[in-house]
Scaffold this motif. Structure first.
Motif, PDB file in Angstrom:
ATOM      1  N   SER A   1      35.674 113.615 -15.180  1.00  0.00           N
ATOM      2  CA  SER A   1      34.891 114.826 -14.947  1.00  0.00           C
ATOM      3  C   SER A   1      33.489 114.448 -14.491  1.00  0.00           C
ATOM      4  O   SER A   1      33.088 113.295 -14.577  1.00  0.00           O
ATOM      5  CB  SER A   1      34.805 115.674 -16.216  1.00  0.00           C
ATOM      6  N   TYR A   2      32.764 115.442 -14.057  1.00  0.00           N
ATOM      7  CA  TYR A   2      31.391 115.217 -13.618  1.00  0.00           C
ATOM      8  C   TYR A   2      30.414 115.158 -14.792  1.00  0.00           C
ATOM      9  O   TYR A   2      29.273 114.756 -14.615  1.00  0.00           O
ATOM     10  CB  TYR A   2      30.966 116.308 -12.627  1.00  0.00           C
TER      11      TYR A   2
ATOM     12  N   ILE B   1      26.253 117.795  -2.672  1.00  0.00           N
ATOM     13  CA  ILE B   1      26.368 117.968  -1.216  1.00  0.00           C
ATOM     14  C   ILE B   1      27.603 118.803  -0.882  1.00  0.00           C
ATOM     15  O   ILE B   1      27.520 119.781  -0.133  1.00  0.00           O
ATOM     16  CB  ILE B   1      26.419 116.604  -0.503  1.00  0.00           C
ATOM     17  N   VAL B   2      28.746 118.433  -1.432  1.00  0.00           N
ATOM     18  CA  VAL B   2      29.994 119.128  -1.099  1.00  0.00           C
ATOM     19  C   VAL B   2      29.988 120.560  -1.638  1.00  0.00           C
ATOM     20  O   VAL B   2      30.352 121.495  -0.912  1.00  0.00           O
ATOM     21  CB  VAL B   2      31.215 118.332  -1.607  1.00  0.00           C
ATOM     22  N   GLU B   3      29.555 120.748  -2.882  1.00  0.00           N
ATOM     23  CA  GLU B   3      29.524 122.106  -3.431  1.00  0.00           C
ATOM     24  C   GLU B   3      28.528 122.978  -2.676  1.00  0.00           C
ATOM     25  O   GLU B   3      28.790 124.162  -2.447  1.00  0.00           O
ATOM     26  CB  GLU B   3      29.198 122.079  -4.923  1.00  0.00           C
TER      27      GLU B   3
ATOM     28  N   ARG C   1      31.429 126.346  -3.372  1.00  0.00           N
ATOM     29  CA  ARG C   1      32.325 126.535  -4.518  1.00  0.00           C
ATOM     30  C   ARG C   1      32.349 125.270  -5.354  1.00  0.00           C
ATOM     31  O   ARG C   1      32.018 124.187  -4.878  1.00  0.00           O
ATOM     32  CB  ARG C   1      33.740 126.896  -4.077  1.00  0.00           C
ATOM     33  N   GLU C   2      32.715 125.425  -6.617  1.00  0.00           N
ATOM     34  CA  GLU C   2      32.726 124.324  -7.568  1.00  0.00           C
ATOM     35  C   GLU C   2      33.916 123.394  -7.333  1.00  0.00           C
ATOM     36  O   GLU C   2      35.032 123.856  -7.074  1.00  0.00           O
ATOM     37  CB  GLU C   2      32.785 124.901  -8.983  1.00  0.00           C
TER      38      GLU C   2
ATOM     39  N   THR D   1      37.919 115.470  -9.192  1.00  0.00           N
ATOM     40  CA  THR D   1      37.354 114.875  -7.970  1.00  0.00           C
ATOM     41  C   THR D   1      36.189 113.931  -8.272  1.00  0.00           C
ATOM     42  O   THR D   1      35.683 113.270  -7.359  1.00  0.00           O
ATOM     43  CB  THR D   1      36.872 115.965  -6.987  1.00  0.00           C
ATOM     44  N   ALA D   2      35.766 113.861  -9.533  1.00  0.00           N
ATOM     45  CA  ALA D   2      34.606 113.026  -9.881  1.00  0.00           C
ATOM     46  C   ALA D   2      34.851 111.548  -9.555  1.00  0.00           C
ATOM     47  O   ALA D   2      33.968 110.883  -9.013  1.00  0.00           O
ATOM     48  CB  ALA D   2      34.262 113.188 -11.356  1.00  0.00           C
TER      49      ALA D   2
END
Length: 179
Positions: free
Chosen positions: A54-55, A68-70, A75-76, A81-82
């Motif tokens: 997790s992040y 950057i991606v969010e 969106r979350e 993906t962490a």
């Protein structure tokens, strides 16, 4: 073009490859320190963030990529993906600094120890200059000297390995001239 220089595209490509070599050297250096301090993970598991799910506990590279991606997607990202985010951003950061090194060294014809030290120390200082205002690091003056020395040493290894790899890729492996 000056003797010993490389083309701009060549400098970018060779710099990217050299930055990858530098990132691997830095990671091997950091992993060896982790092992000396009692860490038990093998290099592959340590390198590819085994156990990161997790992040919440993710290191700075994952946090930067997440923001950057969010921000772009609006969106979350899912917690799973962490791990790949951490690995991708860490590698891309090494590649990016390698490209910077390649462009500068390729245009000057110099990629020796002095330019490697410059690359590594610039990357090290830039991480604090960028990540502290983002809230991902504390300001540099809040860290103990030992922590800073350990981090600076890893970035020094990165810079020297990047410079050495670029020198070899640019065909100047045996040219010891001035940096």
């Amino acid at each position: 073009m000056a003797r010993g220089c490389t083309t701009p595209v060549g400098a970018v490509v060779k710099g990217a490859v050299a930055g990858t070599v530098g990132a691997l050297a830095m990671d091997l250096f950091m992993w060896s320190g982790y092992r000396r301090e009692g860490g038990t993970d093998g290099f592959r598991g340590w390198e590819f963030s085994a156990g990161l799910t997790s992040y919440e506990a993710a290191p700075a590279p994952a946090q930067v990529g997440r923001r950057i991606v969010e921000g772009f997607l609006g969106r979350e990202l899912p917690p799973g993906t962490a791990r790949p985010m951490n690995n991708a951003v860490h590698l891309l950061t090494g590649v990016q600094w390698g490209v910077v090194h390649g462009v500068l060294a390729g245009s000057s014809g110099r990629s020796g120890p002095v330019s490697g030290v410059r690359t590594g120390m610039t990357a090290w200082l830039a991480s604090y200059a960028l990540l502290a205002p983002a809230g991902l690091y504390d300001p540099i003056w809040k860290y103990r000297p030992g922590v800073l020395a350990k981090d600076a040493s890893a970035h020094l290894v990165y810079g020297l390995a990047t410079a050495g790899a670029f020198r070899v890729l640019a065909g100047r492996g045996g040219d010891r001239g001035r940096d």
